[in-house]
Design an enzyme around this catalytic site. Structure first.
Site, PDB file in Angstrom:
ATOM      1  CB  VAL A 158      10.327   5.998  -5.824  1.00 57.71           C
ATOM      2  CG1 VAL A 158      11.194   4.823  -5.388  1.00 57.71           C
ATOM      3  CG2 VAL A 158       9.789   6.746  -4.599  1.00 57.71           C
TER       4      VAL A 158
ATOM      5  NE  ARG B 191      -3.814  -2.312   2.063  1.00 61.91           N
ATOM      6  CZ  ARG B 191      -4.743  -2.619   1.164  1.00 61.91           C
ATOM      7  NH1 ARG B 191      -5.112  -1.733   0.250  1.00 61.91           N
ATOM      8  NH2 ARG B 191      -5.313  -3.804   1.169  1.00 61.91           N
ATOM      9  CG  ASP B 192       1.519   5.526  -2.396  1.00 60.91           C
ATOM     10  OD1 ASP B 192       2.079   5.472  -3.504  1.00 60.91           O
ATOM     11  OD2 ASP B 192       1.696   6.460  -1.575  1.00 60.91           O
TER      12      ASP B 192
ATOM     13  CG  HIS C 205       6.580   3.071  -8.584  1.00 60.89           C
ATOM     14  ND1 HIS C 205       7.851   3.582  -8.716  1.00 60.89           N
ATOM     15  CD2 HIS C 205       5.747   4.139  -8.486  1.00 60.89           C
ATOM     16  CE1 HIS C 205       7.796   4.893  -8.699  1.00 60.89           C
ATOM     17  NE2 HIS C 205       6.524   5.267  -8.568  1.00 60.89           N
TER      18      HIS C 205
HETATM   19  P1  5GP Z   1       6.009   8.296  -8.233  1.00 61.66           P
HETATM   20  O1  5GP Z   1       5.701   9.748  -8.103  1.00 61.66           O
HETATM   21  O2  5GP Z   1       7.508   8.020  -8.225  1.00 61.66           O
HETATM   22  O3  5GP Z   1       5.311   7.637  -9.405  1.00 61.66           O
HETATM   23  O4  5GP Z   1       5.367   7.595  -6.978  1.00 61.66           O
HETATM   24  C1  5GP Z   1       6.067   7.262  -5.815  1.00 61.66           C
HETATM   25  C2  5GP Z   1       5.061   6.779  -4.804  1.00 61.66           C
HETATM   26  O5  5GP Z   1       5.741   6.096  -3.777  1.00 61.66           O
HETATM   27  C3  5GP Z   1       4.257   7.907  -4.157  1.00 61.66           C
HETATM   28  O6  5GP Z   1       2.870   7.696  -4.356  1.00 61.66           O
HETATM   29  C4  5GP Z   1       4.659   7.832  -2.690  1.00 61.66           C
HETATM   30  O7  5GP Z   1       3.595   8.135  -1.808  1.00 61.66           O
HETATM   31  C5  5GP Z   1       5.124   6.388  -2.556  1.00 61.66           C
HETATM   32  N1  5GP Z   1       6.140   6.169  -1.534  1.00 61.66           N
HETATM   33  C6  5GP Z   1       7.295   6.869  -1.396  1.00 61.66           C
HETATM   34  N2  5GP Z   1       8.018   6.392  -0.361  1.00 61.66           N
HETATM   35  C7  5GP Z   1       7.299   5.356   0.154  1.00 61.66           C
HETATM   36  C8  5GP Z   1       7.531   4.454   1.244  1.00 61.66           C
HETATM   37  O8  5GP Z   1       8.549   4.509   1.945  1.00 61.66           O
HETATM   38  N3  5GP Z   1       6.576   3.515   1.480  1.00 61.66           N
HETATM   39  C9  5GP Z   1       5.446   3.426   0.724  1.00 61.66           C
HETATM   40  N4  5GP Z   1       4.574   2.464   1.051  1.00 61.66           N
HETATM   41  N5  5GP Z   1       5.190   4.264  -0.311  1.00 61.66           N
HETATM   42  C10 5GP Z   1       6.114   5.212  -0.590  1.00 61.66           C
END
Ligand code: 5GP
Length: 116
Positions: free
Chosen positions: A97, A30-31, A101
């Protein structure tokens, strides 16, 4: 060698995360900052920083992302109403990140695909 992110630590269970599925190829959790009632990240266990780094060697893991997404959507009870799968790449998408994903978001009407 690409630099590991926090997601590698989640895969190895070195830091806490709400992992709802894991197999030899992918991990789903889960996010931490959900944008919808269901917001789950599904990631390959192998580190691929961005979609630009994908090769044919990754095809089995990337195919698994979709079969696992469909299974999770069903388990979460959102398959029939529908949901969105999102994968960001680099700066213009807002990727934060650098371990690819798939976002699985749903549980409410999601509105237009892109902000104006
Ligand atoms: P992006 O913007 O790279 O597509 O999405 C990164 C996602 O990773 C974001 O929705 C953010 O909330 C989630 N995220 C970042 N760090 C963590 C973490 O340590 N644990 C979890 N479960 N989600 C994370």
């Amino acid at each position: 060698m690409a630099e590991e992110t926090i997601f590698s630590k989640i895969i190895r269970r070195e830091i806490p995360a709400d992992i709802i599925y894991q197999d030899d190829l992918v991990t789903a959790f889960r996010d931490i900052s959900p944008q919808a009632p269901t917001h789950i990240l599904i990631i390959p266990n192998v580190l691929i920083p961005t979609v630009n780094d994908i090769t044919e060697d990754h095809e089995s893991a990337l195919g698994r992302l979709f079969t696992v997404a469909a299974k999770i959507a069903k388990d979460e009870g959102i398959a029939e109403d529908g949901y969105r799968l999102i994968m960001n790449c680099n700066r213009h998408s807002g990727q934060e990140v650098f371990h690819i994903h798939m976002h699985l978001v749903g549980g409410r009407p999601l509105g237009p695909l892109l902000a104006k």
